[in-house]
Design an enzyme around this catalytic site. Structure first.
Site, mmCIF file in Angstrom:
data_model
loop_
_atom_site.group_PDB
_atom_site.id
_atom_site.type_symbol
_atom_site.label_atom_id
_atom_site.label_comp_id
_atom_site.label_asym_id
_atom_site.label_seq_id
_atom_site.Cartn_x
_atom_site.Cartn_y
_atom_site.Cartn_z
ATOM 1 N N SER A 8 0.911 -1.441 0.071
ATOM 2 C CA SER A 8 0.087 0.226 0.109
ATOM 3 C C SER A 8 0.588 1.371 -0.306
ATOM 4 C CB SER A 8 -1.206 0.057 1.443
ATOM 5 O OG SER A 8 -1.576 -0.814 1.462
ATOM 6 N N LYS A 56 -0.001 4.124 -2.598
ATOM 7 C CA LYS A 56 -1.237 4.344 -2.728
ATOM 8 C C LYS A 56 -0.273 5.798 -2.595
ATOM 9 C CE LYS A 56 -4.311 1.214 -0.555
ATOM 10 N NZ LYS A 56 -3.888 0.528 -0.729
ATOM 11 N N SER A 104 -5.668 3.423 3.606
ATOM 12 C CA SER A 104 -5.227 2.609 3.027
ATOM 13 C C SER A 104 -5.705 1.723 2.385
ATOM 14 C CB SER A 104 -3.940 1.874 3.605
ATOM 15 O OG SER A 104 -3.381 0.975 3.018
ATOM 16 N N GLU A 111 -4.713 -2.750 -6.959
ATOM 17 C CA GLU A 111 -5.193 -3.627 -5.492
ATOM 18 C C GLU A 111 -5.552 -5.313 -5.756
ATOM 19 O OE1 GLU A 111 -4.970 -2.496 -2.089
ATOM 20 O OE2 GLU A 111 -2.928 -1.725 -2.704
#
Length: 299
Positions: free
Chosen positions: A69, A72, A133, A169
């Site tokens: 993550s 991101k 997240s 993802e």
């Protein structure tokens, strides 16, 4: 003349001693980091830079680590660049269907709206993406931008080549797809280069930069990582990344960010822990100890 000559030698020796002490500071700090990294199973990568002076310290700086993550952060940068260009609006509504939601991994958005059928603004999706997240929010933003390849091209267009963003993802959050996450990688040096560019260069408008800094500073995950051993109240704008643990091995346990030092200067730091058999507490503590060692050296 003789006395002057003796004085000059003494002065020279004194100067050399000062230079030697200054020059040894970073090898000492690097050894501290190496010692911390050596006490945990797996691979550790570190890069830190004092932004106002360009002072650096590193460990495995150019090796590839799965981001999870952490990516991101560049996704959010790419969205805000589109906002600055007038192509996307922060308050622009985005319709979300059930098929837009990730089917595994962390997603408070999916948990709140399991059937979709909801409309959220880009501002709200960025909040979910960074502060929580959220995998679903990340994939929805990816789709808004045109896919991972568009974000990858954006990062490379900033002159940063050693970051690769290849998958959604949804592709990397399933235990049976563990190898997919390695396609989304960064070197510690490249991630700090991106943090530095974000913080110091006019790649985003002031308002977009401040908005993302706010989201990163107030994000929930990773309280025991970069900021785990720092003094209470220290400003840490960061983004974590964490993989599944399968058969006792965790592929990614990461934290990257910008830390404000007591004198008002800033250090950008990336710490990646990969393929480790250590438990959650040990992995988090490794990141916290490394951040504290750099903080103590540079504060």
């Amino acid at each position: 003349m003789k006395k002057h000559y003796i004085f000059s030698v003494a002065a020279t020796i004194a100067c050399l001693n000062v230079l030697a002490q200054s020059g040894n500071r970073h090898p000492t700090l690097r050894q501290q980091i190496a010692d911390i990294a050596g006490n945990i199973s797996g691979k550790v990568g570190v890069y830190a830079q004092l932004l106002e002076t360009n002072d650096t310290v590193s460990f495995n700086r150019d090796q590839h680590f799965p981001m999870q993550s952490v990516y991101k952060f560049p996704v959010s940068m790419a969205v805000l660049q589109q906002v600055d260009a007038g192509k996307v609006g922060l308050d622009q509504p985005v319709d979300i269907n059930k098929t837009d939601l990730t089917t595994a991994g962390v997603s408070p958005l999916r948990d709140k709206y399991p059937d979709g059928n909801v409309s959220l603004t880009v501002r709200e999706l960025l909040d979910y993406n960074v502060r929580k997240s959220d995998g679903s929010a990340c994939d929805i933003l990816f789709k808004l931008l045109g896919g991972p390849e568009k974000v990858n091209a954006y990062v490379h267009g900033l002159g940063i080549r050693s970051i690769n963003i290849a998958t959604l993802e949804e592709a990397q959050v399933h235990k049976e797809n563990l190898q997919v996450q390695y396609r989304n990688w960064s070197t510690p040096a490249a991630m700090v280069q991106l943090l530095k560019k974000f913080f110091q260069d006019p790649v985003l408008s002031d308002s977009s930069k401040e908005h993302l800094l706010y989201l990163m500073t107030t994000s929930g995950p990773g309280a025991k990582r970069l900021k785990g051993l720092l003094p209470e109240g220290t400003e840490v704008a960061h983004k974590t990344g964490t993989s599944w643990t399968v058969d006792g091995v965790t592929a990614a346990n990461n934290d990257v960010g910008i830390i404000t030092l007591p004198n008002g200067t800033h250090m950008a730091i990336a710490v990646f822990v990969s393929d480790s058999k250590a438990n959650d507490e040990e992995r988090d503590a490794t990141i916290a100890k490394i951040a504290k060692a750099v903080w103590d050296s540079w504060k």
